[in-house]
Design a protein around this motif. Structure first.
Motif, short mmCIF file in Angstrom:
data_model
loop_
_atom_site.label_atom_id
_atom_site.label_comp_id
_atom_site.label_asym_id
_atom_site.label_seq_id
_atom_site.Cartn_x
_atom_site.Cartn_y
_atom_site.Cartn_z
N SER A 257 1.15 -1.46 -0.11
CA SER A 257 0.39 -0.17 -0.17
C SER A 257 0.97 1.06 0.06
O SER A 257 0.63 2.41 -0.72
N ARG A 260 2.24 2.22 -3.46
CA ARG A 260 1.29 2.42 -4.22
C ARG A 260 0.35 4.00 -4.23
O ARG A 260 0.26 4.22 -5.11
N TRP A 261 0.59 4.39 -3.36
CA TRP A 261 0.80 5.34 -2.68
C TRP A 261 1.07 7.07 -2.34
O TRP A 261 1.27 7.43 -1.85
N THR A 309 -9.72 10.45 -2.07
CA THR A 309 -8.75 9.98 -2.30
C THR A 309 -8.50 8.76 -3.16
O THR A 309 -8.07 8.10 -3.62
N ALA A 311 -8.87 6.01 -1.65
CA ALA A 311 -8.52 4.52 -1.16
C ALA A 311 -9.80 3.66 -1.08
O ALA A 311 -10.59 3.78 -1.04
N ASP A 313 -9.57 0.28 0.73
CA ASP A 313 -10.22 0.40 2.46
C ASP A 313 -9.25 0.75 2.88
O ASP A 313 -8.36 1.75 3.05
N ASP A 316 -5.54 1.30 2.36
CA ASP A 316 -4.52 2.48 1.54
C ASP A 316 -4.99 4.09 2.08
O ASP A 316 -4.08 4.88 1.95
N THR A 317 -5.70 3.95 3.06
CA THR A 317 -5.79 5.39 4.10
C THR A 317 -4.43 5.11 4.60
O THR A 317 -3.96 6.40 4.81
#
Length: 401
Positions: A257, A260-261, A309, A311, A313, A316-317
């Motif tokens: 995650s 990815r972010w 965002t 997101a 799940d 992700d946040t």
């Protein structure tokens, strides 16, 4: 005014109250109360006033109702709740205790008294009373009978423990810290049931051996364990007090995650959450009005609302939060997420029905050492709360230039 017209007006007020339109209901009730005041009108006017934060006036009408019908179980409980909201915790405790002396099986009074004790930091007295939630609120505390016994403090050396799902995302995040305490007592295996949106995030819990995603109303195979418990039953049997409350960070964003972010926000330093799930407890009072949220966004905060965002799940946040210096959040799951990660978080509490977990009158949280709490004054005042936040952002060098 004819009697049937008064009754029609009362019905209009009651319909508004049932629809959650408490300010409108109070206006209708007040007009009627100026002409004629009945027991049911005083009671429902008091309740509606309490729901809009008019604490003194709510106490006035509920006290009148209680004097008119002393010993009434429902009115006594409503009055004690209004006293607790108004800060008269001594009278509230006495009221709840009197109710339970007369009606020992009053689960609503048990749960309310438990919340009062917890809000006062009297955890040893409060935790056992939360057991009433399991029969009162089965929609959010699902029944479970896995075929092995419930854990009530028995020795755990070499044992396998299942922690069963209950309540909301933030509740599960807050209580997931106690998996480590189960392991510290010798549990050989700890399994957490959780909602699917939490599953990937909970894979980062060091003391958890397995995570079982459980969708609403789903039937799952949890496997054989020696014991099971619920999230909010753990503190009682672990002997959790304010003095002995594990508060070190225990959650992190998963590596995939984070990758990815890693470019989210274009260098933004502050994230903002201002809306809660409309179906959650106290949602109408928790949310920041849009005009006040806009003031914080204009000051440089970036929205952390999932619809903004993207997101999917909480993992992700968490990855987004990891890249920020600060989270500003209303009382919702992301506040617990930031706290559990050890990320500085400024939490904006509602004036009406502020939750027990934030205690009373404190600007900090023993649950999350990096958290700062922002409270209203003697009545609801979101602009004043945002004024304080903006001033603190500027002082910290985090506001927009």
């Amino acid at each position: 005014m004819p009697q049937d017209a008064d009754e029609d007006q009362y019905r209009r007020g009651f319909a508004l109250q049932q629809a959650g339109r408490h300010a409108e209901a109070a206006a209708v009730y007040r007009d009627l109360a100026a002409r004629v005041l009945t027991l049911k009108l005083a009671t429902n006017l008091g309740v509606s006033l309490g729901e809009i934060g008019e604490r003194g006036e709510a106490l006035h009408y509920l006290t009148l109702a209680a004097r008119h019908l002393p010993g009434d179980q429902t009115i006594g409980r409503l009055l004690a709740t209004a006293q607790a909201e108004a800060g008269d915790t001594v009278s509230a405790e006495a009221g709840y205790r009197a109710l339970l002396d007369a009606h020992p099986d009053d689960g609503e009074a048990q749960l309310a008294l438990g919340g009062l004790y917890l809000s006062l930091g009297r955890y040893t007295e409060g935790w056992p009373l939360l057991a009433a939630r399991t029969t009162l609120h089965t929609a959010v505390v699902p029944p479970v009978d896995p075929g092995f016994p419930e854990w009530r403090g028995q020795p755990l050396a070499g044992k396998a423990v299942l922690v069963w799902i209950e309540q909301g995302f933030g509740d599960q995040i807050q209580m997931a810290r106690f998996a480590h305490a189960l392991k510290a007592r010798g549990a050989a295996r700890v399994t957490l049931g959780c909602r699917p949106a939490l599953a990937h995030l909970f894979s980062t819990l060091e003391s958890v051996d397995a995570v079982i995603p459980i969708a609403a109303r789903a039937v799952v195979n949890v496997g054989l364990h020696d014991y099971w418990s619920r999230y909010f039953s753990l503190p009682e049997h672990l002997g959790v007090t304010l003095k002995y409350l594990p508060a070190e960070p225990y959650l992190a964003a998963p590596a995939d995650s984070l990758e990815r972010w890693r470019n989210f926000g274009g260098g933004a330093r502050v994230g903002l959450v201002w809306q809660a799930s409309p179906t959650g407890f106290n949602a109408a009072n928790k949310g920041l009005p849009p005009d006040q949220a806009r003031r914080l966004l204009d000051a440089g905060a970036v929205s952390l609302q999932p619809e903004d965002t993207g997101a999917a799940d909480f993992a992700d946040t968490a990855a987004i939060v990891d890249g920020l210096d600060l989270v500003i959040s209303i009382d919702t799951a992301v506040a617990h997420l930031a706290g559990a990660m050890g990320k500085p978080c400024w939490t904006l509490l509602p004036y009406v029905h502020s939750d027990w977990r934030w205690l009373r009158g404190r600007g900090d949280s023993p649950w999350y050492p990096q958290m700062r709490l922002y409270r209203h004054g003697d009545r609801q005042n979101w602009p004043g709360v945002v004024d304080m936040v903006l001033a603190d952002l500027a002082a910290a060098g985090l506001g927009a230039p």
